[in-house]
Scaffold this motif. Structure first.
Motif, mmCIF file in Angstrom:
data_model
loop_
_atom_site.group_PDB
_atom_site.id
_atom_site.type_symbol
_atom_site.label_atom_id
_atom_site.label_comp_id
_atom_site.label_asym_id
_atom_site.label_seq_id
_atom_site.Cartn_x
_atom_site.Cartn_y
_atom_site.Cartn_z
ATOM 1 N N ILE A 8 42.516 50.801 37.584
ATOM 2 C CA ILE A 8 43.184 49.544 37.224
ATOM 3 C C ILE A 8 44.691 49.741 37.235
ATOM 4 O O ILE A 8 45.445 48.880 37.707
ATOM 5 C CB ILE A 8 42.691 49.043 35.859
ATOM 6 C CG1 ILE A 8 41.259 48.490 36.008
ATOM 7 C CG2 ILE A 8 43.619 47.962 35.300
ATOM 8 C CD1 ILE A 8 40.629 48.018 34.714
ATOM 9 N N ILE B 84 37.700 48.260 41.824
ATOM 10 C CA ILE B 84 38.007 48.838 40.521
ATOM 11 C C ILE B 84 36.759 48.721 39.657
ATOM 12 O O ILE B 84 35.849 47.951 39.964
ATOM 13 C CB ILE B 84 39.200 48.138 39.830
ATOM 14 C CG1 ILE B 84 38.918 46.640 39.635
ATOM 15 C CG2 ILE B 84 40.493 48.361 40.598
ATOM 16 C CD1 ILE B 84 39.959 45.913 38.795
ATOM 17 N N ASP C 287 39.728 50.134 32.036
ATOM 18 C CA ASP C 287 39.391 51.213 32.965
ATOM 19 C C ASP C 287 38.551 52.272 32.251
ATOM 20 O O ASP C 287 38.865 52.684 31.134
ATOM 21 C CB ASP C 287 40.677 51.839 33.525
ATOM 22 C CG ASP C 287 40.405 52.743 34.711
ATOM 23 O OD1 ASP C 287 39.942 53.877 34.489
ATOM 24 O OD2 ASP C 287 40.652 52.325 35.854
ATOM 25 N N LEU D 223 43.092 45.029 32.144
ATOM 26 C CA LEU D 223 43.543 43.929 32.992
ATOM 27 C C LEU D 223 42.805 42.659 32.619
ATOM 28 O O LEU D 223 41.580 42.650 32.488
ATOM 29 C CB LEU D 223 43.294 44.271 34.468
ATOM 30 C CG LEU D 223 43.702 43.240 35.511
ATOM 31 C CD1 LEU D 223 45.207 42.996 35.483
ATOM 32 C CD2 LEU D 223 43.262 43.696 36.901
#
Length: 417
Positions: free
Chosen positions: A48, A147, A168, A175
């Protein structure tokens, strides 16, 4: 004759029922949750953090995958106010490739680019009002970009709306992902691992905070490019759910237990992170430094009693209505309540549509712990830069507090919420 009609109707009903069973029982491969070790799972080939670093840009570069960097040039003719001779170069080369269809209108830059068989358009706010605060950068490259992360948000208390936050799995950088559908936790619940195919989506800034979405152009009382919500019809082309959701893996590491003084020093890699702050007290102030009053006054009663919304909006609840007297409708921005831990102050921002919007905030002097998603917002009128803000997923994110319990005042005949 009646028997024949009955038999025909029965057969038609059976056919219809069979058709419905086929339509509703057959789950497509893309809709199913894939086991973690399934070979169909998209392999993450970018973190990310790498995705944000490559595509959240305010310079004149466009990174096409990990190999090629395009530098675009779009000089503005001062006499006409339009672009002349827009072009881009690649890496360190000096060959100029023309950008056909480049536009500059009212401070907004539009650059359609074709490179290595891919077509994409860069959108940029270049006017003084929204420059660098709102951007739209297409995610494209020579190969598919994937991702993977775990969902750390939940919209079950309606304080989060039409987005989730993806953390992540390795770096914990997070995000915001905007999707045009309510009740997303029904499909993307807390703790769910998700893989995202990013090609064809947009990395865009909204008030300077990056998020994943699609192209959008706002044209109401504000006119600007801004990241839009991904249409739900695109979800199964761009998202995979992997394994069963596991809430126990949504944790806060030691380095994310922070003081407000420490938060003030953080960089943008912390946007969207799930953090914890201890020894927190509600100051009973809003983000305009106004003191909150004792007791709740409903919106209708406030207007009836004083001719304005002040008494309502200064009620000591999480999020009174954002109704505007001149516009005659709710503006819809989050309402802020100041909190302090003795090292600094921050604001807890709450939607007026949250289930706990009209719940009284904790008492003055009551101290507790706050778990929240760390957001960032840079208002166009703020000359001192952006501010961190806190979003709680539900009241469960507030621990150890003792809540205020004051009187509530309603208009005659009004039914309390």
């Amino acid at each position: 004759m009646k028997k024949i009609k009955y038999i025909v109707c029965a057969l038609l009903a059976a056919v219809s029922f069979t058709s419905c069973v086929n339509d509703y029982d057959e789950i497509t491969q893309e809709m199913a949750i894939l086991p973690e070790n399934d070979p169909r799972v998209w392999p993450a080939n970018m973190s990310i953090g790498e995705l944000v670093a490559m595509y959240d840009r305010i310079d004149s570069l466009y990174v096409f995958g990990k190999d090629d960097t395009l530098r675009y040039h779009a000089p503005i003719d001062e006499a006409t106010g339009s672009i002349k001779n827009a072009y881009y170069t690649v890496n360190q080369g000096d060959v100029e490739y023309p950008i056909v269809g480049a536009e500059y209108v009212d401070g907004r830059l539009k650059l359609p680019i074709e490179y290595k068989g891919k077509k994409f358009t860069i959108y940029r706010e270049e006017g003084e009002t929204y420059k660098n605060l709102f951007t739209l950068n297409p995610i494209e490259g020579p190969q598919d970009i994937y991702i993977k992360g775990r969902i750390i948000s939940a919209d079950t208390a309606s304080n989060i709306y039409k987005y989730f936050v993806l953390e992540d799995l390795n770096t914990r950088q997070s995000l915001k992902v905007s999707i045009d559908a309510g009740s997303l936790s029904g499909v993307f619940p807390l703790g769910q691992v998700v893989a995202v195919k990013c090609n064809g989506l947009m990395m865009g800034r909204y008030a300077e905070m990056p998020q994943l979405g699609v192209y959008s152009f706002r044209n109401d009382d504000k006119t600007r490019y801004e990241p839009g919500r991904i249409p739900y019809a695109m979800v199964y082309d761009h998202f995979q759910r992997i394994g069963l959701p596991d809430k126990s893996k949504v944790t806060i590491p030691h380095d994310a237990v922070l003081t407000m003084a420490e938060i003030a020093t953080l960089d943008s890699t912390w946007y969207g992170r799930l953090i914890k702050i201890e020894n927190v007290e509600f100051t009973w102030k809003n983000d305009r430094d106004a003191d909150l009053k004792t007791g709740f006054v409903s919106l209708r009663r406030s207007i009836e009693k004083t001719g304005n919304v002040n008494a309502h909006q200064l009620s000591p609840v999480f999020a009174p209505s954002t109704y505007d007297m001149s516009k005659k409708y709710n503006i819809g921005y989050p309402m802020s309540r100041e909190v302090s831990d003795g090292t600094g102050t921050l604001y807890i921002s709450t939607s007026e549509y949250a289930h706990f919007a009209e719940t009284f905030i904790p008492k003055k002097g009551s101290v507790g712990t706050v778990t929240a998603i760390l957001g960032w917002f840079h208002d166009k009128n703020d000359n001192y830069g952006g501010k961190y803000q806190l979003t709680i997923r539900s009241l469960d994110d507030l621990e150890g507090f003792e809540y205020y319990n004051g009187p509530r005042e309603y208009a005659e005949g009004e039914r309390p919420q």
